[in-house]
Design an enzyme around this catalytic site. Structure first.
Site, mmCIF file in Angstrom:
data_model
loop_
_atom_site.group_PDB
_atom_site.id
_atom_site.type_symbol
_atom_site.label_atom_id
_atom_site.label_comp_id
_atom_site.label_asym_id
_atom_site.label_seq_id
_atom_site.Cartn_x
_atom_site.Cartn_y
_atom_site.Cartn_z
ATOM 1 C CE LYS A 146 -3.959 2.187 2.220
ATOM 2 N NZ LYS A 146 -3.558 3.578 2.016
ATOM 3 N NE ARG B 47 -7.711 4.292 -6.769
ATOM 4 C CZ ARG B 47 -8.505 3.441 -6.154
ATOM 5 N NH1 ARG B 47 -8.876 3.656 -4.901
ATOM 6 N NH2 ARG B 47 -8.939 2.372 -6.780
ATOM 7 C CE LYS C 251 -9.022 2.116 4.617
ATOM 8 N NZ LYS C 251 -9.302 3.500 4.463
HETATM 9 P P1 AMP Z 1 -7.255 4.967 2.128
HETATM 10 O O1 AMP Z 1 -6.946 6.229 1.377
HETATM 11 O O2 AMP Z 1 -6.597 4.884 3.463
HETATM 12 O O3 AMP Z 1 -8.725 4.642 2.149
HETATM 13 O O4 AMP Z 1 -6.584 3.748 1.300
HETATM 14 C C1 AMP Z 1 -6.959 3.440 -0.013
HETATM 15 C C2 AMP Z 1 -5.991 4.081 -0.985
HETATM 16 O O5 AMP Z 1 -4.734 3.433 -0.971
HETATM 17 C C3 AMP Z 1 -6.416 3.961 -2.431
HETATM 18 O O6 AMP Z 1 -7.371 4.944 -2.760
HETATM 19 C C4 AMP Z 1 -5.097 4.177 -3.176
HETATM 20 O O7 AMP Z 1 -4.921 5.558 -3.405
HETATM 21 C C5 AMP Z 1 -4.046 3.750 -2.173
HETATM 22 N N1 AMP Z 1 -3.253 2.566 -2.598
HETATM 23 C C6 AMP Z 1 -1.911 2.459 -2.438
HETATM 24 N N2 AMP Z 1 -1.459 1.276 -2.900
HETATM 25 C C7 AMP Z 1 -2.527 0.612 -3.392
HETATM 26 C C8 AMP Z 1 -2.695 -0.679 -4.005
HETATM 27 N N3 AMP Z 1 -1.682 -1.530 -4.202
HETATM 28 N N4 AMP Z 1 -3.969 -1.027 -4.385
HETATM 29 C C9 AMP Z 1 -5.018 -0.202 -4.168
HETATM 30 N N5 AMP Z 1 -4.906 1.021 -3.594
HETATM 31 C C10 AMP Z 1 -3.674 1.431 -3.204
#
Ligand code: AMP
Length: 577
Positions: free
Chosen positions: A265, A270, A439
């Site tokens: 992650k 994004r 996540k």
């Molecule tokens: P959060 O912003 O905490 O809800 O986490 C989700 C976000 O993690 C997504 O919107 C992406 O921007 C980010 N992200 C980073 N690495 C990945 C990955 N390998 N797959 C999907 N999302 C990812």
């Protein structure tokens, strides 16, 4: 259609907080609207002139609006400002003054929705010499032909603060009620399932188009068949799929099944990367802002290292240090997203690596319903693995909890936030948080909240708005959860500064009372805290203890995807355990 009919719906919406009543009002109204006018009406219902993904803006500040009210009502600008100070809302000022205007000077023709919409669109087209005057005329023309309450809603629409409390979910349900079927108390299981299938059809079309105006029109003219045939359009942004949270590996496997794809992650931002058949590339953020101008380096990497005539990729761009080549936290590169000048220079200073983790369309084929493992295969085939430029996201496929823990360590050591754990069989659901990807971060949960009010500082901070009231959301409403004044820097080079916050908030001011200002809810902050407490002082019923600003998330999120009151309640319950 007369604008007064729309104004009546705004009034009805403002007069109730009950979601079902709101749905009923809007649904009944939508039934009456002619197909030709549906798009305009649905945009205006949301207080919009353009769909959310469209970047055009009206460009009318409160001061210009005050002038237009003065011109249309025949009152001196000074008395407008006095009234404005008293009521704090230019919409109310417009209503009172236009209402009070002598009858014989009022224009006789009644305002139509088409006329209002057309003048507002013209506002967005005006630029260059004399444009301020022409804007003034366009607004004054509308106000002069309006009745008091119409003037109020026109003013609020222009200022982007309609606030009638119509959330996305309610509008979606209204479209279902108006065109397909209504919820009733005595629905049996079969009817309920049928109803849900209509809701899904409308929602899915919305997730693909990002525009309820288009969806409402298709529903009216072509029904479910029309909704089902909505296609991905390359060049227009699609809502991205969202993640749920997981606390541990056991729970993760229970949700996404075994084996699962486990990925880094990345702590970046994004990017939806779109390439059309002509080779044009567009880049959208999670909020669906087009940032292609800001990232010439990413465009270059995509052109060089991704095969295919057309595609839509879902990816995370993460910053890295030029010397150590190590990943950097998001804050370090966040300034690139908004940057308008010296773009090549900053691209060199703060380079990003693009990690492609999903694909939605490829060479004219929609891949949303393909299982994730197939989509990943395509990514591995078409995206070259070029370190610190562009590559498929680092991933393993495993059914073992120990492997997840091991990979988590590796991810953290490489400077990532944690892991994403994904269902290999799942389709891609735009806009949805359905548990197809989880996540896994293992850190206390920060909240993403919107700034709704602010206060000018004291002493050496008096030139800055230096404390900010924050709100979470509950359907279309914003509820305050506290005030934050720490975590910001006095010197811009040290990070998000008071000055930067002030520059962002100043154009958003809609009301001023002494040191206190109300702002349009646009600026989203990620906020950390020690604890959540119950509190009667804020409208949410909760307050954050020792809140501190972690970072500015305005370029990634909008007010519709900040944390909800439910999230706050859940965190409150969790911390009690
Ligand atoms: P959060 O912003 O905490 O809800 O986490 C989700 C976000 O993690 C997504 O919107 C992406 O921007 C980010 N992200 C980073 N690495 C990945 C990955 N390998 N797959 C999907 N999302 C990812």
């Amino acid at each position: 259609m007369k604008y007064s009919e729309l104004a009546e719906v705004y009034r009805q919406l403002s007069s109730t907080t009950k979601r079902l009543e709101k749905t009923e009002h809007v649904a009944e109204f939508l039934k009456k609207v002619h197909a030709d006018e549906t798009e305009e009406v649905v945009l205006l219902l949301q207080g919009r002139i353009f769909p959310a993904w469209d970047e055009r803006e009206l460009g009318v500040a409160a001061q210009l609006m005050a002038k237009a009210i003065s011109l249309a009502s025949g009152n001196e600008i000074s008395s407008i400002k006095k009234e404005w100070k008293k009521t704090g809302d230019l919409g109310d000022v417009a209503e009172n003054l236009i209402k009070g205007k002598k009858q014989h000077t009022l224009a006789s023709s009644e305002l139509t929705v088409k006329k209002v919409f057309s003048n507002l669109r013209k506002l967005a087209e005006e630029s260059g010499g004399g444009s301020v005057d022409r804007k003034l005329q366009l607004i004054a023309e509308l106000l002069s032909s309006s009745k008091g309450n119409e003037a109020k809603y026109i003013t609020r629409t222009i200022l982007g603060v309609l606030r009638v409390g119509l959330g996305e979910g309610t509008l979606r349900d209204s479209i279902v009620w108006a065109n397909f079927m209504k919820v009733t108390d005595d629905m049996d299981k079969e009817k309920r399932e049928k109803y849900n299938s209509f809701v899904d059809a409308v929602q899915e079309a919305y997730d693909l188009t990002n525009d309820f105006a288009v969806v409402a029109k298709i529903s009216k003219e072509k029904g479910v068949k029309g909704l089902k045939s909505v296609q991905i359009k390359i060049g227009k942004p699609i809502k991205v799929m969202l993640a749920l949270k997981t606390e541990n590996a056991t729970e993760a496997f229970e949700t996404v099944g075994k084996p699962a794809s486990v990925e880094f992650k990345y702590d970046g931002f994004r990017l939806e990367i779109e390439k059309d058949e002509k080779g044009n590339i567009t880049l959208f953020t999670r909020r669906l802002d087009n940032v292609v101008e800001q990232f010439p380096d990413v465009v270059e990497h995509v052109k060089k290292h991704v095969k295919g005539d057309s595609f839509i990729l879902d990816a995370e761009a993460v910053g890295y240090d030029r010397k150590t080549m190590k990943y950097l936290p998001f804050q370090n590169i966040s300034q690139r997203i908004k940057r308008k000048y010296d773009i090549d220079k900053i691209a060199k200073e703060l380079p990003v690596e693009v990690n492609v983790f999903d694909i939605l369309a490829y060479n004219g084929k929609n891949l949303l319903n393909e299982p994730f493992k197939k989509r990943r295969e395509i990514i591995e085939k078409i995206v070259d693995d070029v370190k610190r430029k562009i590559r498929p996201a680092e991933a393993i496929v495993t059914d073992k909890e120990e492997k997840i823990e091991e990979f988590f360590k590796k991810a953290r050591e490489a400077g990532n936030e944690g892991l994403m754990i994904k269902n290999l069989e799942a389709p891609y659901k735009p806009g949805a948080r359905v548990g197809y990807m989880l996540k896994f971060k293992k850190v206390a949960e920060n909240l993403d909240l919107v700034v709704v009010e602010a206060e000018w500082g004291e002493g050496k901070r008096s030139k800055w708005l230096s404390s900010y009231n924050l709100a979470c959301r509950k359907y279309g409403k914003l509820l305050e959860v506290g005030k934050v004044a720490t975590g910001l820097k006095e010197k811009p080079e040290e990070g998000l500064s008071f000055d930067e916050m002030t520059q962002m908030l100043k154009p958003l001011i809609v009301e001023e009372h002494g040191k206190h200002v109300k702002v349009k809810p646009k600026i989203i902050l990620e906020v950390g805290y020690e604890e959540i407490q119950k509190s009667p002082s804020y409208s949410s019923g909760y307050a954050l203890r020792f809140p501190r600003v972690i970072r500015n998330r305005t370029s990634e999120k909008n007010v519709n995807n900040i944390n909800t009151l439910k999230d706050v309640e859940k965190l409150y319950e969790q911390q009690k355990k």
